[in-house]
Scaffold this active site. Structure first.
Site, PDB file in Angstrom:
ATOM      1  N   ARG A  34      -6.049  -4.410  -2.169  1.00 17.57           N
ATOM      2  CA  ARG A  34      -5.354  -3.665  -1.111  1.00 17.57           C
ATOM      3  C   ARG A  34      -5.800  -2.196  -1.056  1.00 17.57           C
ATOM      4  O   ARG A  34      -5.419  -1.466  -0.150  1.00 17.57           O
ATOM      5  CB  ARG A  34      -3.838  -3.737  -1.325  1.00 17.57           C
ATOM      6  CG  ARG A  34      -3.296  -5.146  -1.317  1.00 17.57           C
ATOM      7  CD  ARG A  34      -1.800  -5.178  -1.564  1.00 17.57           C
ATOM      8  NE  ARG A  34      -1.051  -4.849  -0.356  1.00 17.57           N
ATOM      9  CZ  ARG A  34       0.275  -4.848  -0.295  1.00 17.57           C
ATOM     10  NH1 ARG A  34       0.991  -5.136  -1.373  1.00 17.57           N
ATOM     11  NH2 ARG A  34       0.890  -4.545   0.823  1.00 17.57           N
ATOM     12  N   GLN A  35      -6.608  -1.784  -2.032  1.00 17.31           N
ATOM     13  CA  GLN A  35      -7.036  -0.380  -2.083  1.00 17.31           C
ATOM     14  C   GLN A  35      -8.541  -0.315  -1.874  1.00 17.31           C
ATOM     15  O   GLN A  35      -9.310  -0.017  -2.780  1.00 17.31           O
ATOM     16  CB  GLN A  35      -6.628   0.240  -3.430  1.00 17.31           C
ATOM     17  CG  GLN A  35      -6.882   1.735  -3.542  1.00 17.31           C
ATOM     18  CD  GLN A  35      -6.025   2.567  -2.606  1.00 17.31           C
ATOM     19  OE1 GLN A  35      -5.068   2.080  -2.028  1.00 17.31           O
ATOM     20  NE2 GLN A  35      -6.368   3.821  -2.451  1.00 17.31           N
ATOM     21  N   HIS A  67      -8.167  -9.467   0.720  1.00 17.78           N
ATOM     22  CA  HIS A  67      -7.353  -8.645   1.619  1.00 17.78           C
ATOM     23  C   HIS A  67      -8.198  -7.817   2.582  1.00 17.78           C
ATOM     24  O   HIS A  67      -7.811  -7.620   3.730  1.00 17.78           O
ATOM     25  CB  HIS A  67      -6.448  -7.723   0.798  1.00 17.78           C
ATOM     26  CG  HIS A  67      -5.467  -6.945   1.635  1.00 17.78           C
ATOM     27  ND1 HIS A  67      -4.448  -7.559   2.323  1.00 17.78           N
ATOM     28  CD2 HIS A  67      -5.357  -5.620   1.896  1.00 17.78           C
ATOM     29  CE1 HIS A  67      -3.743  -6.638   2.980  1.00 17.78           C
ATOM     30  NE2 HIS A  67      -4.277  -5.462   2.743  1.00 17.78           N
ATOM     31  N   ASP A 108       1.259  -8.207  11.859  1.00 19.30           N
ATOM     32  CA  ASP A 108       0.808  -6.834  12.115  1.00 19.30           C
ATOM     33  C   ASP A 108      -0.580  -6.899  12.740  1.00 19.30           C
ATOM     34  O   ASP A 108      -1.213  -7.954  12.774  1.00 19.30           O
ATOM     35  CB  ASP A 108       0.830  -5.969  10.851  1.00 19.30           C
ATOM     36  CG  ASP A 108       0.029  -6.574   9.709  1.00 19.30           C
ATOM     37  OD1 ASP A 108      -0.992  -7.251   9.978  1.00 19.30           O
ATOM     38  OD2 ASP A 108       0.406  -6.380   8.541  1.00 19.30           O
ATOM     39  N   LYS A 131       3.240  -2.495  14.415  1.00 27.05           N
ATOM     40  CA  LYS A 131       4.201  -1.694  13.645  1.00 27.05           C
ATOM     41  C   LYS A 131       3.634  -0.315  13.356  1.00 27.05           C
ATOM     42  O   LYS A 131       2.439  -0.147  13.121  1.00 27.05           O
ATOM     43  CB  LYS A 131       4.574  -2.397  12.333  1.00 27.05           C
ATOM     44  CG  LYS A 131       3.427  -2.568  11.346  1.00 27.05           C
ATOM     45  CD  LYS A 131       3.879  -3.325  10.110  1.00 27.05           C
ATOM     46  CE  LYS A 131       2.723  -3.476   9.106  1.00 27.05           C
ATOM     47  NZ  LYS A 131       3.100  -4.244   7.924  1.00 27.05           N
ATOM     48  N   ASP A 159      -0.097 -14.875   6.858  1.00 27.39           N
ATOM     49  CA  ASP A 159      -0.664 -13.642   6.318  1.00 27.39           C
ATOM     50  C   ASP A 159      -1.481 -13.988   5.089  1.00 27.39           C
ATOM     51  O   ASP A 159      -1.417 -15.112   4.577  1.00 27.39           O
ATOM     52  CB  ASP A 159       0.455 -12.655   5.961  1.00 27.39           C
ATOM     53  CG  ASP A 159       0.028 -11.200   6.158  1.00 27.39           C
ATOM     54  OD1 ASP A 159      -1.193 -10.956   6.239  1.00 27.39           O
ATOM     55  OD2 ASP A 159       0.897 -10.325   6.212  1.00 27.39           O
ATOM     56  N   THR A 164       6.389  -7.597  -1.200  1.00 26.10           N
ATOM     57  CA  THR A 164       7.843  -7.425  -1.111  1.00 26.10           C
ATOM     58  C   THR A 164       8.456  -8.304  -0.030  1.00 26.10           C
ATOM     59  O   THR A 164       9.656  -8.565  -0.046  1.00 26.10           O
ATOM     60  CB  THR A 164       8.199  -5.958  -0.799  1.00 26.10           C
ATOM     61  OG1 THR A 164       7.670  -5.607   0.484  1.00 26.10           O
ATOM     62  CG2 THR A 164       7.601  -5.029  -1.857  1.00 26.10           C
ATOM     63  N   GLY A 166       8.638  -7.499   3.127  1.00 25.19           N
ATOM     64  CA  GLY A 166       9.185  -6.681   4.197  1.00 25.19           C
ATOM     65  C   GLY A 166       8.514  -6.904   5.540  1.00 25.19           C
ATOM     66  O   GLY A 166       9.181  -6.998   6.578  1.00 25.19           O
ATOM     67  N   THR A 167       7.183  -7.005   5.547  1.00 24.05           N
ATOM     68  CA  THR A 167       6.455  -7.175   6.802  1.00 24.05           C
ATOM     69  C   THR A 167       6.852  -8.464   7.512  1.00 24.05           C
ATOM     70  O   THR A 167       7.163  -8.468   8.709  1.00 24.05           O
ATOM     71  CB  THR A 167       4.934  -7.164   6.547  1.00 24.05           C
ATOM     72  OG1 THR A 167       4.545  -5.879   6.061  1.00 24.05           O
ATOM     73  CG2 THR A 167       4.168  -7.453   7.828  1.00 24.05           C
TER      74      THR A 167
END
Length: 258
Positions: A34-35, A67, A108, A131, A159, A164, A166-167
């Protein structure tokens, strides 16, 4: 994650030092994927991981639904084979959960391409949740809007990973507000960080969604499924095995990566 990363680098280097003709690292979860870019003065950690693996002696890396595809550009010598779980997931969905009047919703903008793939596979239309994040606070969304019509339709939302949750849950609430009927989630890497599963338990009780398909790239197992009936686990092990076999016997893997 760091312990596992060090363990795989050590194992790869041991094979390299033992004069292996080639060394392939199989990583269902590519660490720190993710980074892959930086905001301000941050480390590009995915690039560091790629360099660690190459420096240890890896000639090839096999992973699934990485990702950020830009990570492939961080490898100077090793080949990266990026598998995709959408065929396994959609096959399970058709056989066990399929409902009429479907539409795929990308949770997203970043997952729009993945949404198109799912929409093509399921033969449905596509809607996208746009978003706007609040970067002053971590994992906080400022505003969400839906591009597309979900009224009276059943939603499939896929996805690459869920941390978490949340998305997905916020996108599902937006779809419900716009008139969606049943909602199904799917992801390749169901990390469900911390106690995220409790959020999904509560959301399921509220009728926010109807099912969640994850793969065993992040293994949950029968006990988890028994405790959380909304969760369905499918295996990507045969896909990895097929790719590994074809590589070893020098057959094409192109069709398996699509």
């Amino acid at each position: 994650v760091n312990d596992n990363l060090m363990a795989v680098c050590t194992a790869v280097n041991a094979a390299y030092n033992s004069d292996a003709a080639s060394v392939t690292a199989v990583l269902p979860q590519f660490p720190y994927s993710r980074q892959e870019r930086k905001k301000a003065r941050e480390s590009i950690t995915a690039q560091q991981v790629a360099r660690f693996l190459e420096a240890s002696g890896a000639n090839r890396i096999i992973t699934i639904d990485i990702h950020a595809e830009a990570i492939e550009g961080f490898l100077w010598r090793a080949h990266l084979e990026n598998l995709h779980a959408h065929r396994v997931i959609t096959s399970y969905f058709r056989q066990n959960l399929a409902v009429p009047d479907m539409i795929v919703v990308a949770p997203d903008v970043g997952s729009a391409d993945r949404g198109r793939t799912y929409a093509s596979s399921l033969g449905t239309g596509l809607a996208i949740v746009d978003k706007e994040r609040n970067y002053e606070q971590p994992s906080t969304i400022k505003k969400m809007s839906l591009v597309g019509d979900v009224r009276g339709k059943n939603v499939f939302m896929g996805d690459d990973l869920v941390a978490t949750g949340g998305t997905l849950l916020n996108a599902a609430r937006l779809c419900k507000e716009k008139g969606a009927e049943k909602i199904f989630f799917a992801c390749t890497l169901p990390f469900l960080s911390g106690k995220a599963y409790e959020k999904f338990d509560k959301a399921r009780e509220e009728g926010l969604f109807d099912g969640f398909i994850g793969t065993d790239a992040v293994f949950r197992g029968p006990q988890f499924m028994a405790a959380h009936p909304w969760y369905h686990e499918v295996s990507v092990a045969p896909l990895f095995a097929h790719v590994i076999h074809n590589i070893n016997v020098k057959r094409s893997v192109s069709e398996l990566l699509a």
